[in-house]
Each structure stands twice: as C-alpha cells, then as structure tokens.
Motif scaffolding. Structure first.
Motif, short mmCIF file in Angstrom:
data_model
loop_
_atom_site.label_atom_id
_atom_site.label_comp_id
_atom_site.label_asym_id
_atom_site.label_seq_id
_atom_site.Cartn_x
_atom_site.Cartn_y
_atom_site.Cartn_z
N ALA A 185 -0.17 7.01 1.77
CA ALA A 185 1.56 7.47 1.82
C ALA A 185 2.31 8.33 1.89
N LEU B 196 5.71 3.18 8.36
CA LEU B 196 5.25 1.87 7.83
C LEU B 196 4.76 0.87 9.04
N TRP C 215 0.37 2.60 6.11
CA TRP C 215 1.06 4.16 6.78
C TRP C 215 0.00 4.55 8.22
N PRO D 123 -0.13 -3.78 4.63
CA PRO D 123 0.44 -2.95 5.32
C PRO D 123 -0.40 -1.14 4.94
#
Length: 202
Positions: free
Chosen positions: A143, A72, A133, A131
C-alpha cells in the motif's frame, strides 16, 4: 533540599564552582565538560527538528509518487488461504509453515487478467474477493505511504538523531570523568601517604 528544585540546585553547583578554594583543576574540567554536554543537548534539539522536517518533506514526496503510481483493485482468490493451527504457548502457525501468499487473479488496465500471489487473511476461502494494491504494470505492491506514515517516520528520525547526539556526548562525558576519577584517586592516595609520613615523624 529534595524535589526538582533541589536537583536543579545541586546540578548548578556542579557546573558552577565559582571561586571555591576546594575545587581542584579536575573538578573544574569536569564542570566545564558537563556544561558542554548540556549545551550540546540543547543545540541538538533544533538540529533534530531540522532532520525531522527534512525527512518529512522527503517522505511526502515518496508518498505522492506512490499514490500516483499505485491503485487499489480487487482480486479473487483461486485457493484457500492457509488456516492457522495452534502451537505452543498460545501462539499460532499457518498450516503451510508460515507462508501468507495465496494465488489469486485480478484484472489490469485494458481488461487483461493476471494471476499471481497476494497476501490474504488466514482462513479466507477460494472465491473470496480481497483488496490488492497494484502498480501501473499490474503487479501487486505494498500500500502507498500515507501522510501519517510520513509524520511517524519524520518524528522517529528526529528523535533518533537527537538520541545519537545525546549518547555520543554522554559517552564522552563518562569516559573523561572515568579518567579524572582515576587521577583524583591516585592523587588522593599520594596525599594520604605523605600525610601518614608526616604524622609518623611528628
């Protein structure tokens, strides 16, 4: 007799004709097939559990691989995310025709800066940090799968496999029953015809 006990008793009489002299050969074939269907559904339960457990182990392996290869990070938007606009029937459409991709920049391992398209909530303004990934190569990825995702997938796989067996057995049963019903109807008409001829002669 009504209620679950009554239904159980009627079902038992359908599959257990015993020495009933009124039972025809087709009735006994139908009863035997119905018993096979019930046994097949029961046997399919442990098979469904096996499919679910096998799927769960496979999904856990995928989850572990994704957890190890994805991390992340924080990306900074360099443009505003499209703001949804009202549509008919209370629905909403994004201002750019449905796209959710927004240009942003982020830093990868080693300090290099990357620019690309990521998903952001509609209406998020430029300069906001969101955020994201990233893969080991620094590319945006979904994710990683969680353990709860693995459980959900395995449960659905087990249920789906049991339903496939159930639908297959049910289709076979009703197909055979349709053939038997037609034969019983033809035989019933023939017997009524003979009975009518005997009554006419008497």
């Amino acid at each position: 007799m009504n209620g679950p006990f009554g239904r159980t008793a009627r079902f038992w009489r359908r599959i257990h004709l015993g020495r009933n002299p009124l039972a025809r050969r087709s009735d006994r074939v139908e009863a035997a097939l119905l018993l096979v269907v019930v046994l097949g559904l029961l046997v399919a339960l442990p098979l469904a559990v096996l499919v679910g457990s096998t799927t769960y182990r496979g999904q856990l392996a995928v989850s572990a691989e994704q957890q190890a290869s994805r991390h992340l990070a924080t990306a900074t938007l360099i443009e505003d995310a499209p703001t949804p606009v009202p549509a008919t029937d209370g629905a909403y459409l994004s201002a750019d025709g449905g796209s959710t991709g927004v240009h942003a920049r982020w830093t990868v391992a080693g300090g290099a800066e990357r620019i690309g398209t990521i998903a952001a909530d509609p209406g998020t303004t430029a300069g906001s940090e969101v955020p994201v990934w990233l893969s080991n190569a620094g590319d945006p990825v979904p994710a990683p799968m969680t353990s709860s995702d693995a459980v959900t997938t395995s449960v659905l796989a087990g249920i789906f496999s049991w339903l496939v067996v159930a639908l297959g057995l049910t289709a076979v049963y009703w197909s055979v029953r349709l053939v038997l019903d037609r034969r019983r109807a033809v035989r019933w008409d023939r017997e009524w015809l003979h009975a009518g001829e005997r009554w006419a002669r008497s």
